[in-house]
Design an enzyme around this catalytic site. Sequence first.
Site, PDB file in Angstrom:
ATOM      1  N   ALA A 161     -61.479  27.530  17.325  1.00 36.86           N
ATOM      2  CA  ALA A 161     -61.453  26.154  16.839  1.00 36.86           C
ATOM      3  C   ALA A 161     -60.126  25.419  16.996  1.00 36.86           C
ATOM      4  O   ALA A 161     -60.118  24.197  17.114  1.00 36.86           O
ATOM      5  CB  ALA A 161     -61.868  26.133  15.367  1.00 36.86           C
ATOM      6  N   CYS A 297     -62.344  24.029  29.697  1.00 36.43           N
ATOM      7  CA  CYS A 297     -61.678  22.944  30.430  1.00 36.43           C
ATOM      8  C   CYS A 297     -61.237  23.491  31.784  1.00 36.43           C
ATOM      9  O   CYS A 297     -60.141  23.212  32.264  1.00 36.43           O
ATOM     10  CB  CYS A 297     -60.520  22.350  29.642  1.00 36.43           C
ATOM     11  SG  CYS A 297     -59.384  23.545  28.952  1.00 36.43           S
TER      12      CYS A 297
END
Length: 711
Positions: A161, A297
Amino acid sequence: NRLRGRGNTWGAGYADIVKENQLFEDYYKELGLVPEGEFEQFMDAMREPLPATIRITGYKSHAKEILHCLKEKYFKEIQEVEIDGVKLEAPTPLSWYPDELAWQTNMSRKIIRKSPLLEKFHQFLVSETESGNISRQEAVSMIPPLLMKIESHHKILDMCAAPGSKTAQLIEMLHADMDVPFPEGFVIANDVDNKRCYLLVHQAKRLNSPCIMVINHDASIIPSLQVATDGWREALFYDRILCDVPCSGDGTMRKNIDVWKKWTTANSLHLHGLQLRIAIRGVEQLAVGGRMVYSTCSLNPIEDEAVIAALLEKSEGALELADCSADLPGLKTMPGVSSWKVTRPGQWFNDFSEVPSSRHTQIRPTMFPHTDKDKLASFHLDRCMRVLPHHQNTGGFFLAALVKTAPMPWNKRAPKVNTHLSSLASRVRAMLVCVSHVCVSHLTPSAPPRPPPHKRKKMFGFKEDPFVFLSEDDPVLAPIQSFYDLSPNFPKLNVLTRSHEGKKRHLYMVSKELRNVMLNNSERMKVINTGVKVWSRNSDGEQFGCAFRLAQEGIYTLYPYIRSRMVTVSVEDIKVLLTQENPFLSKLQSKAHAQAKSLGMGSIVLRYQPNPEEPLEPQCPIELCGWRGKTSIRAFVPRNERFHYLRMLGVEVFRDKSGQRGAPREGGEEPKEGGEEPREGGEEVETKEDTEMASGDIVGDSEGKMESDQP
């Protein structure tokens, strides 16, 4: 550690780093992931600085007010600004983000410094970011939570997270209905890095939710948790899981310039195994019918489609990819790929059979496309989503939404954790009761007595104080219940403190569901932070009937249960309260003045209710904590929140040329009334500065550090 960066800082920087990596170009040309004829555009976009993007955060009605302020004041004025004879391009909304709550701008820090108006806009952004009302978040990073289809009753796990921008989105979605103080759902946010957990805490605590818990575990072996249901203890399965895994980050080259010189083909090979293990652990804990979003990403298929394909094969039909192509109209994406190759320097391999045995430790079978074409087609990898930088001026990103249709095959024969709580009496002693508390700890009766070790191991992570729930008849609660006339349905059992001994300094609240998780898993998880602060000790208050004053952080959680100590205030009243330190009661308008006079001294709630017939006034309810003195009244609101509410009321707040930041003062001398300042914990006097900095008092920050508001 993640190989990701910290985000854009409103300026390009790193000008001395050459944005060239021939290996990167050759690799992606060979894979053919960029549409034909677009590779030069792709590389040109990669070399350009990433536009800054902001997301308006918080809960719906307040977010709308911030949006109104941005559009009607700052964005309109920016359109009139010229720098060196060139008109500025105003920020534009991201077309695919709901309700215009995300915006993009190409303005750099250098440009901002050239205009006083832009400097005010920049200060607005900085101040609202510190308050948690605006988040500087990369555009593609906003996508995963939107694909999770979150509802207020969902139990959510965020596996990797930190730093927490996506976690904040998840919390906001849980609280879509502001009239429900305790949604049935919750967010458990995990990160393997203890220090990054505190970044996560900082992001999450600004939303003041009782439904968030931050834990510190390796996501690939994150423990299975249990909950008590109707007297039975059962395994906890999550309705939604965000699996945003550590990655090589080659989609972030526009903001993380270091990636240009550090990128090699080996990065993905090293991370693939960890990514797959985390994803497997995620789907194991997903409820049947639940949804997990996997994201990176990185644009490398070894970190993306290869992980998803391996996961689908291992699931034997228990998982399927959801088609999300129509979920975000306006977002341009490419479908996932079903064909790719794996390389080591100087060698390309089409399937694992071509890999020499000397390379088998670095290159694994799961890194390749499935050799059975029918099987590969059944995976529907085209349902994965790829975001390319040159299509909408963003970073590169990969997403896949998985739906669980059946238990994982290796879990089908596993024994159920379905133990009745009464049967645990012979093995586990009842919850440890500390005087009047219920402690979140279990003791095993069979453990032989022994002296404490030299350095006692903490159960809840690094330097964490215990989490101690109050019992329903705790003597602390009775005067609070009476003083604030709490409604009979106030959930007393959800109140906790952070110490076993001595006076309780602060009281916090969590939702009933999170309390259940904490009580049944104290030995399984390392909790870094949970709970929202609702009361703080104020020794002077005892003479007025209650030793605890209300805390601004928890007022939206607590307000629905408070039936007295309330003053209804107008827009003009709020301006007075937020610009004067201790205004006399007579400064309030007649209605608020009469209500305040009828109350005894002590903590109060200042309540503003919007008037639909006055559209220029804020159209969201506002609750502020206050203090009723002998002849004066004051608001207990952290400094940045003061600025936030004043801006909502149309009051200009900015730092002047001397560098001093502050809100305008109304009226003349501020009254000084001895004996009216609330005190914290006996001798420690709480000054105005302490109150304004209270937002830095984090549950879980054992060192008690506070953020400075000095410029």
